[in-house]
Design a protein around this motif. Structure first.
Motif, PDB file in Angstrom:
ATOM      1  N   SER A  21       8.268 -50.566 -26.093  1.00 29.08           N
ATOM      2  CA  SER A  21       8.617 -51.842 -25.449  1.00 29.08           C
ATOM      3  C   SER A  21       7.388 -52.493 -24.836  1.00 29.08           C
ATOM      4  N   LEU A  22       6.539 -51.698 -24.194  1.00 25.17           N
ATOM      5  CA  LEU A  22       5.307 -52.226 -23.618  1.00 25.17           C
ATOM      6  C   LEU A  22       4.413 -52.797 -24.712  1.00 25.17           C
ATOM      7  N   LEU A  23       4.318 -52.086 -25.822  1.00 27.77           N
ATOM      8  CA  LEU A  23       3.482 -52.554 -26.921  1.00 27.77           C
ATOM      9  C   LEU A  23       4.049 -53.825 -27.548  1.00 27.77           C
ATOM     10  N   ARG A  24       5.348 -53.919 -27.646  1.00 28.52           N
ATOM     11  CA  ARG A  24       5.955 -55.154 -28.168  1.00 28.52           C
ATOM     12  C   ARG A  24       5.624 -56.341 -27.263  1.00 28.52           C
ATOM     13  N   VAL A  26       2.931 -56.717 -25.536  1.00 26.46           N
ATOM     14  CA  VAL A  26       1.536 -57.073 -25.813  1.00 26.46           C
ATOM     15  C   VAL A  26       1.447 -57.908 -27.082  1.00 26.46           C
ATOM     16  N   LEU A  27       2.149 -57.471 -28.117  1.00 26.89           N
ATOM     17  CA  LEU A  27       2.058 -58.140 -29.411  1.00 26.89           C
ATOM     18  C   LEU A  27       2.769 -59.486 -29.426  1.00 26.89           C
ATOM     19  N   SER A  28       3.628 -59.722 -28.450  1.00 26.19           N
ATOM     20  CA  SER A  28       4.319 -61.008 -28.355  1.00 26.19           C
ATOM     21  C   SER A  28       3.455 -62.088 -27.730  1.00 26.19           C
ATOM     22  N   ALA A  29       2.352 -61.701 -27.130  1.00 24.34           N
ATOM     23  CA  ALA A  29       1.475 -62.664 -26.463  1.00 24.34           C
ATOM     24  C   ALA A  29       0.661 -63.455 -27.484  1.00 24.34           C
ATOM     25  N   ASP A  30       0.220 -64.630 -27.080  1.00 32.45           N
ATOM     26  CA  ASP A  30      -0.576 -65.481 -27.968  1.00 32.45           C
ATOM     27  C   ASP A  30      -1.919 -64.855 -28.310  1.00 32.45           C
ATOM     28  N   THR A  31      -2.391 -63.947 -27.456  1.00 32.67           N
ATOM     29  CA  THR A  31      -3.714 -63.341 -27.650  1.00 32.67           C
ATOM     30  C   THR A  31      -3.688 -62.117 -28.554  1.00 32.67           C
ATOM     31  N   ALA A  32      -2.542 -61.816 -29.174  1.00 36.00           N
ATOM     32  CA  ALA A  32      -2.423 -60.579 -29.952  1.00 36.00           C
ATOM     33  C   ALA A  32      -3.094 -60.649 -31.314  1.00 36.00           C
ATOM     34  N   ARG A 155      -5.471 -45.740 -16.926  1.00 35.72           N
ATOM     35  CA  ARG A 155      -4.497 -46.654 -16.334  1.00 35.72           C
ATOM     36  C   ARG A 155      -3.104 -46.040 -16.489  1.00 35.72           C
ATOM     37  N   ILE A 156      -2.302 -46.104 -15.427  1.00 32.22           N
ATOM     38  CA  ILE A 156      -0.911 -45.654 -15.481  1.00 32.22           C
ATOM     39  C   ILE A 156      -0.028 -46.868 -15.220  1.00 32.22           C
ATOM     40  N   VAL A 157       0.875 -47.145 -16.162  1.00 34.03           N
ATOM     41  CA  VAL A 157       1.660 -48.373 -16.152  1.00 34.03           C
ATOM     42  C   VAL A 157       3.109 -48.055 -15.792  1.00 34.03           C
ATOM     43  N   ALA A 158       3.616 -48.691 -14.757  1.00 27.05           N
ATOM     44  CA  ALA A 158       5.007 -48.501 -14.337  1.00 27.05           C
ATOM     45  C   ALA A 158       5.923 -49.326 -15.238  1.00 27.05           C
ATOM     46  N   THR A 159       6.786 -48.648 -15.986  1.00 29.66           N
ATOM     47  CA  THR A 159       7.668 -49.316 -16.939  1.00 29.66           C
ATOM     48  C   THR A 159       9.122 -49.315 -16.446  1.00 29.66           C
ATOM     49  N   ASP A 189       6.956 -58.467 -13.593  1.00 31.48           N
ATOM     50  CA  ASP A 189       6.896 -59.391 -14.721  1.00 31.48           C
ATOM     51  C   ASP A 189       6.344 -58.653 -15.938  1.00 31.48           C
ATOM     52  N   ARG A 190       7.131 -58.545 -16.999  1.00 30.89           N
ATOM     53  CA  ARG A 190       6.732 -57.738 -18.154  1.00 30.89           C
ATOM     54  C   ARG A 190       5.515 -58.293 -18.869  1.00 30.89           C
ATOM     55  N   ALA A 191       5.413 -59.598 -18.982  1.00 31.96           N
ATOM     56  CA  ALA A 191       4.252 -60.183 -19.654  1.00 31.96           C
ATOM     57  C   ALA A 191       2.974 -59.913 -18.870  1.00 31.96           C
ATOM     58  N   ALA A 192       3.040 -60.075 -17.556  1.00 28.03           N
ATOM     59  CA  ALA A 192       1.869 -59.804 -16.715  1.00 28.03           C
ATOM     60  C   ALA A 192       1.520 -58.329 -16.736  1.00 28.03           C
ATOM     61  N   LEU A 193       2.533 -57.470 -16.774  1.00 27.75           N
ATOM     62  CA  LEU A 193       2.300 -56.027 -16.827  1.00 27.75           C
ATOM     63  C   LEU A 193       1.561 -55.638 -18.098  1.00 27.75           C
ATOM     64  N   ALA A 194       2.022 -56.154 -19.229  1.00 28.49           N
ATOM     65  CA  ALA A 194       1.388 -55.834 -20.502  1.00 28.49           C
ATOM     66  C   ALA A 194      -0.035 -56.362 -20.562  1.00 28.49           C
ATOM     67  N   SER A 195      -0.247 -57.566 -20.037  1.00 27.96           N
ATOM     68  CA  SER A 195      -1.581 -58.155 -20.042  1.00 27.96           C
ATOM     69  C   SER A 195      -2.557 -57.315 -19.232  1.00 27.96           C
ATOM     70  N   ALA A 196      -2.127 -56.849 -18.053  1.00 27.71           N
ATOM     71  CA  ALA A 196      -2.998 -56.033 -17.206  1.00 27.71           C
ATOM     72  C   ALA A 196      -3.229 -54.651 -17.800  1.00 27.71           C
ATOM     73  N   ALA A 197      -2.203 -54.094 -18.429  1.00 27.73           N
ATOM     74  CA  ALA A 197      -2.329 -52.750 -18.990  1.00 27.73           C
ATOM     75  C   ALA A 197      -3.380 -52.689 -20.089  1.00 27.73           C
ATOM     76  N   PHE A 198      -3.458 -53.752 -20.897  1.00 29.35           N
ATOM     77  CA  PHE A 198      -4.382 -53.763 -22.025  1.00 29.35           C
ATOM     78  C   PHE A 198      -5.465 -54.819 -21.856  1.00 29.35           C
ATOM     79  N   ALA A 199      -5.825 -55.088 -20.619  1.00 28.81           N
ATOM     80  CA  ALA A 199      -6.916 -56.019 -20.348  1.00 28.81           C
ATOM     81  C   ALA A 199      -8.218 -55.474 -20.925  1.00 28.81           C
ATOM     82  N   PRO A 200      -9.149 -56.355 -21.275  1.00 26.85           N
ATOM     83  CA  PRO A 200     -10.427 -55.879 -21.828  1.00 26.85           C
ATOM     84  C   PRO A 200     -11.087 -54.856 -20.915  1.00 26.85           C
ATOM     85  N   LEU A 201     -11.710 -53.879 -21.536  1.00 27.73           N
ATOM     86  CA  LEU A 201     -12.338 -52.795 -20.789  1.00 27.73           C
ATOM     87  C   LEU A 201     -13.748 -53.171 -20.390  1.00 27.73           C
ATOM     88  N   ALA A 202     -14.083 -52.916 -19.148  1.00 26.11           N
ATOM     89  CA  ALA A 202     -15.467 -53.045 -18.696  1.00 26.11           C
ATOM     90  C   ALA A 202     -16.222 -51.796 -19.146  1.00 26.11           C
TER      91      ALA A 202
END
Length: 337
Positions: A21-24, A26-32, A155-159, A189-202
């Motif tokens: 569900s988390l991966l879906r 991410v893939l639903s975002a415009d940036t996928a 990163r640990i993501v609360a789902t 917010d699921r969209a914000a959660l997914a965006s933060a979970a897979f944000a670009p890595l420093a």
């Protein structure tokens, strides 16, 4: 093929914890459109792959159906990654910037990461993302796989916040107890959660100072905070880390911290998932935390670390969970036995 380094995310989490569900999301975002996905499922029918296809037809999706990637010596994971990176991008799509591997719910992260060692030429920036199911919390901590996944996570993501909104407030504390060096991602917010979970890595995920009163959230899990009293030689640090890995073996789940060595002007970042160490490197942050090392392991007694040479480089200070009395000896820690 991407011209620069790629972010590679190992998405892990226990069975039914919300990975797909988390991966879906991410893939639903415009940036996928800059993302490729690898799904690993045991068995011949890849249901997760079918579900992910609903999220977007433009996402390259590779299926590994040869069982859990962590225990397959002949796994085609490295080959699949190499093909994804080298393949030409379809017209109209941006360069590939991110690959996400969704592992089986019973995968151990350490062996998965070891398979990436053959891909050094691609300069992957790798991070482990683990899910924390708010509806079950620590109930799955009785399974060694779940504990290993949390301990290895960057990163640990609360789902499943929609199913357990009352647990959302306490999630940051629970995540910090599981792994004090992981970045907790908590958002209703699921969209914000997914965006933060897979944000670009420093170059490295943020390091924060770790309090000395660590509390283990699982009866078989030990969290140990190590504070070197002074600068040490790099050779001594490397020797101690190697000896810790040798002494604990598969019971070692995670090491992460900063150590000041004679040979470098800034603190070195040291990190392992299981017994697999990343090359130590100098941290360039302006205000780094005080030197520390966190060791997360299971089924160990304090004497095992106390006797790891060169133990005289650290002042051990053990806190007895029954009496709360501190005994001056070198590593500051909270143990649950």
């Amino acid at each position: 093929m991407s011209a620069g380094g790629l972010d590679f995310f190992v998405l892990t989490g226990f069975l039914g914890s919300g990975k797909t569900s988390l991966l879906r999301d991410v893939l639903s975002a415009d940036t996928a459109s800059d993302t490729a996905v690898i799904v690993n499922e045991a068995g011949e029918v890849g249901l997760d792959g079918v579900l992910l296809r609903e999220s977007g037809d433009d996402v390259p999706l590779a299926m590994l159906s040869n069982g859990c990637v962590c225990c397959q010596a002949g796994s085609d994971l490295a080959f699949t990654i190499d093909r994804l990176i080298m393949a030409p991008r379809p017209d109209g799509l941006p360069p590939l910037r991110r690959i996400i591997l969704e592992t089986s719910g019973l995968s151990m992260p350490g062996p998965v990461l070891r398979q990436l060692a053959t891909l050094a030429e691609h300069h992957l920036r790798v991070a482990v993302i683990a899910t924390y199911d708010l509806t079950r919390g620590l109930a799955v901590a009785t399974f060694e796989e779940a504990v290993a996944q949390w301990a290895a996570a960057h990163r640990i993501v609360a789902t499943k916040a929609d199913l357990a909104p009352q647990a959302l407030t306490e999630a940051p504390v629970a995540i910090a107890q599981l792994n004090p060096v992981a970045e907790g991602i908590v958002n209703a917010d699921r969209a914000a959660l997914a965006s933060a979970a897979f944000a670009p890595l420093a170059a490295s995920l943020p390091l924060r100072d770790v309090a000395p009163d660590l509390a283990a959230a699982h009866p078989r899990l030990a969290l140990c905070l190590v504070r070197p009293p002074a600068e040490i030689a790099y050779a001594d640090l490397a020797s101690w880390l190697d000896n810790v890995a040798g002494a604990l073996g598969e019971r070692l789940l995670r090491i992460k911290g900063l150590v000041k060595v004679h040979e470098a002007p800034g603190p070195l970042l040291v990190e392992s998932v299981g017994t697999m160490f990343s090359p130590p490197r100098q941290l360039s942050a302006a205000n780094p935390p005080a030197p520390f090392i966190v060791v997360i392991a299971r089924d160990i007694v304090r004497a095992e670390l106390e006797q790891v040479p060169p133990s005289d480089l650290f002042a051990f200070s053990w806190r007895d969970p029954d009496s709360g009395a501190a005994q001056p000896r070198g590593i500051r820690a909270e143990w649950v036995t």
